[in-house]
Design an enzyme around this catalytic site. Structure first.
Site, PDB file in Angstrom:
ATOM      1  N   TYR A   1       0.775  -1.070  -0.175  1.00  0.00           N
ATOM      2  CA  TYR A   1      -0.070  -0.048   0.068  1.00  0.00           C
ATOM      3  C   TYR A   1       0.878   1.288   0.054  1.00  0.00           C
ATOM      4  CZ  TYR A   1      -4.465   2.237   1.003  1.00  0.00           C
ATOM      5  OH  TYR A   1      -5.855   2.876   0.758  1.00  0.00           O
TER       6      TYR A   1
ATOM      7  N   LYS B   1      -1.129  -1.053  -4.607  1.00  0.00           N
ATOM      8  CA  LYS B   1      -2.238  -0.255  -4.177  1.00  0.00           C
ATOM      9  C   LYS B   1      -1.726   1.090  -3.890  1.00  0.00           C
ATOM     10  CE  LYS B   1      -6.380   0.193  -1.282  1.00  0.00           C
ATOM     11  NZ  LYS B   1      -7.226  -0.509  -0.388  1.00  0.00           N
TER      12      LYS B   1
END
Length: 308
Positions: free
Chosen positions: A136, A161
């Site tokens: 992330y 992400k």
């Protein structure tokens, strides 16, 4: 192990709490089932929307047990790990015990490290099990191209992400790395920005509104991929942007606004039951959201919520 990240619209269920502050297990089960019935392509539990920051290891296991029982292998099931490195490694092992498909590695706790430290953080967690890992990119874990290139060589790392929103970086990343890993849009209210991400090769996103109006997210994404600009414009103007304007009115609304929306459409969640530092949304914002969702019910009815 299937080394492929989920694609499409990804569900991130909230963790519902009862009036005593405990996890409402039945509500969690029903809400996950609602997302499955809506056709979401994957379920991510105990992540940011699931108040990962506020649940202990026992509750973490409970959430996974419930999700595993409901999902039953019908779609990929991912968990969240991150924050404190020791805790992240422990929860990665818990996730492995329950044989989920993978986990989303969230940023480290508080401190901001050099790029080598960020790499070591993500790589240490990713290689601690054989599960798939999605890194992330946001907050204090903003990575350089070189860091992501190194992580893309780790077999367990299947996805990136983005929650940072630098399109200049995203162009550079996707051009250089290509399809070695998958690309996920993780910006708040990702429908708002998905038009910019699709041309770069981002083929999935986490949808907050899919917790309560998943058919709107589906109609939007289908229209976007089909080049139906009229529908995209209409849904942005009438639903997505108005909700996003409310979301921006308060810190923590990324979670509490979801619970409010779920409560409004009749899902089994008490919107006031959140854990500090999250607070419920203000009454005026609740009423604004209620008005938007009433219009959605009238213009874009859903069979999923009619019986609730």
């Amino acid at each position: 192990m299937n080394r492929v990240a989920p694609t499409g619209i990804l569900g991130f269920p909230v963790t519902p709490f009862d009036n005593k502050g405990n996890i409402d297990e039945l509500a969690l089960s029903q809400n996950i089932q609602f997302q499955l019935d809506s056709g979401l392509e994957a379920i991510f539990v105990a992540c940011g929307a699931g108040e990962y920051h506020a649940i202990d290891d026992s509750e973490y296991e409970t959430v996974i047990e419930i999700a595993k029982a409901v999902v039953k292998g019908s779609v990929p099931l991912y968990t969240g790990v991150g924050g404190n490195l020791t805790e992240a490694l422990s929860r990665a092992k818990i996730s492995e015990k329950y044989e989920v498909d993978g986990y989303l590695i969230m940023p480290p706790y508080l401190v901001q490290g050099e790029q080598e430290g960020i790499y070591q953080y993500f790589n240490t967690i990713a290689t601690s099990t054989d599960l798939n890992a999605i890194v992330y990119h946001r907050d204090n874990a903003v990575m350089s191209l070189e860091t992501i290139e190194k992580l893309a060589e780790t077999p367990q790392v299947v996805g990136f992400k983005d929650g940072h929103g630098s399109m200049e970086q995203n162009i550079e990343f996707t051009q250089r790395i290509g399809n070695k890993i998958s690309w996920l849009n993780g910006m708040p209210m990702a429908e708002v920005t998905m038009q910019a991400y699709v041309p770069l090769g981002f083929n999935s996103y986490s949808s907050a509104i899919s917790n309560y109006i998943p058919h709107v997210s589906r109609n939007f994404y289908d229209a976007l991929l089909a080049g139906d600009k009229e529908t995209v414009h209409e849904l942005l103007e009438e639903v997505i942007l108005p909700i996003n304007r409310i979301r921006r009115q308060g810190k923590g609304y990324a979670i509490s606004l979801i619970k409010a929306g779920m409560e409004i459409v009749g899902l089994p969640v008490n919107s006031r039951n959140v854990r500090a530092p999250i607070t419920p949304i203000k009454q005026e914002h609740y009423e604004e959201l209620e008005a938007i969702l009433q219009k959605v019910a009238e213009k874009y009815p859903s069979n999923l919520t009619k019986s609730l």
